[in-house]
Design a protein around this motif. Structure first.
Motif, PDB file in Angstrom:
ATOM      1  N   LEU A   1      44.531  41.396  36.898  1.00 16.64           N
ATOM      2  CA  LEU A   1      44.820  42.820  37.047  1.00 16.64           C
ATOM      3  C   LEU A   1      44.100  43.392  38.263  1.00 16.64           C
ATOM      4  O   LEU A   1      44.703  44.092  39.085  1.00 16.64           O
ATOM      5  N   LEU A   2      42.789  43.076  38.403  1.00 13.66           N
ATOM      6  CA  LEU A   2      42.023  43.573  39.544  1.00 13.66           C
ATOM      7  C   LEU A   2      42.552  43.003  40.861  1.00 13.66           C
ATOM      8  O   LEU A   2      42.689  43.718  41.856  1.00 13.66           O
ATOM      9  N   THR A   3      42.842  41.701  40.838  1.00 12.61           N
ATOM     10  CA  THR A   3      43.347  41.044  42.049  1.00 12.61           C
ATOM     11  C   THR A   3      44.652  41.683  42.514  1.00 12.61           C
ATOM     12  O   THR A   3      44.826  42.003  43.700  1.00 12.61           O
ATOM     13  N   GLU A   4      45.575  41.876  41.576  1.00 12.05           N
ATOM     14  CA  GLU A   4      46.872  42.476  41.933  1.00 12.05           C
ATOM     15  C   GLU A   4      46.702  43.921  42.383  1.00 12.05           C
ATOM     16  O   GLU A   4      47.321  44.359  43.357  1.00 12.05           O
ATOM     17  N   GLU A   5      45.834  44.666  41.693  1.00 11.27           N
ATOM     18  CA  GLU A   5      45.583  46.071  42.043  1.00 11.27           C
ATOM     19  C   GLU A   5      45.059  46.186  43.470  1.00 11.27           C
ATOM     20  O   GLU A   5      45.519  47.025  44.257  1.00 11.27           O
TER      21      GLU A   5
END
Length: 280
Positions: A86-90
């Motif tokens: 989630l953090l990586t994609e965000e």
């Protein structure tokens, strides 16, 4: 602007030496001479995204104040694969370059697979650590040992014997609370009244607070520890919610009693009647 994110939980630092300064030093070595803002969460679990420093980092990224993030390892971002992704994609959507000291995850199908596998292994490792810790605590409880200081009013925790021992001054207040509820006339009987009386008398709470709240008094009046029955493994604290375990999983640890059974029973009846009257 460049940012460094570091995180360590208490158990990880004790076991692996993942100190905040060590993580920052490794990231700075990779960055070189460039200046970097440091965001660090110390003593914070990697199972939640609600962390002060991480929240601040995400806020600055959202306001386009950060362009590159350095981190020691993906499991410093989170111990959960879903949160890592989630953090990586965000951050990728916001044009952030994310670099790890331990591992170079290229933006290829193979690199993405390895990143996901690394996250899954980290999550599995965390789950196994939690499982071992819980098993160890249960075994310790079955041996009749109190796990830690649970801050129960009327008792002190003896770390040498790992047992609850009576605190005479507090035990006297506990008895006063029980007898006070029983002897107070029906028309003026209330838990809030006891709390106000203790506050007015200047009696400190277990944590040293000057003011007593109704809920604290009610917990004392309902606590079976005062009968000499202290239960461990009663609450399931895994995940984000605290849940009551089935009673057959509770582990009884005998301890010195403060309240007689007949007094405790009478108080429970009064509490039940007060509850009915408050609803009517």
């Amino acid at each position: 602007m460049i940012a460094i994110y570091a995180r360590v939980s208490t158990e990880e630092q004790a076991k692996h030496g993942f100190s905040i300064p060590a993580q920052i030093r490794e990231c700075q070595n990779l960055i070189g001479e460039a200046e970097a803002l440091v965001f660090s969460d110390e003593g914070v679990s990697g199972e939640t995204l609600q962390r002060p420093a991480l929240n601040e980092l995400r806020r600055k990224i959202q306001h386009q104040e950060i362009g590159t993030v350095y981190c020691l390892d993906p499991d410093r971002l989170s111990r959960k694969l879903l949160h890592q992704l989630l953090l990586t994609e965000e951050w990728e959507r916001q044009g952030i370059t994310l670099n790890f000291v331990l591992g170079d995850y290229s933006k290829t199908p193979e690199g993405n697979l390895f990143y996901a596998l690394r996250g899954a292994i980290s999550e599995f490792e965390k789950a196994k650590i939690t499982e071992r810790m819980c098993r160890g605590r249960r075994e310790k409880a079955r041996q009749g040992r109190v796990l830690r200081d649970f801050q129960i009013y009327g008792y002190d925790f003896d770390p040498k014997s790992e047992q609850l021992v009576i605190n005479p001054a507090e035990a006297a207040i506990v008895k006063q609370i029980y007898i006070g509820l029983i002897t107070t006339p029906l028309e003026t009987r209330s838990i809030s009244g006891i709390a106000r009386a203790l506050t007015k008398a200047g009696v400190p709470t277990k944590k040293g607070a000057k003011k007593w709240h109704r809920q604290v008094v009610k917990q004392i009046l309902c606590n079976r520890t005062y009968l000499g029955e202290f239960y461990q493994n009663k609450w399931n604290t895994s995940g984000h919610r605290v849940r009551l375990r089935p009673q057959e999983e509770w582990i009884l640890i005998p301890c010195p009693s403060i309240i007689e059974p007949e007094v405790f029973s009478e108080v429970q009846g009064i509490l039940a009647s007060l509850s009915v009257n408050s609803r009517s």
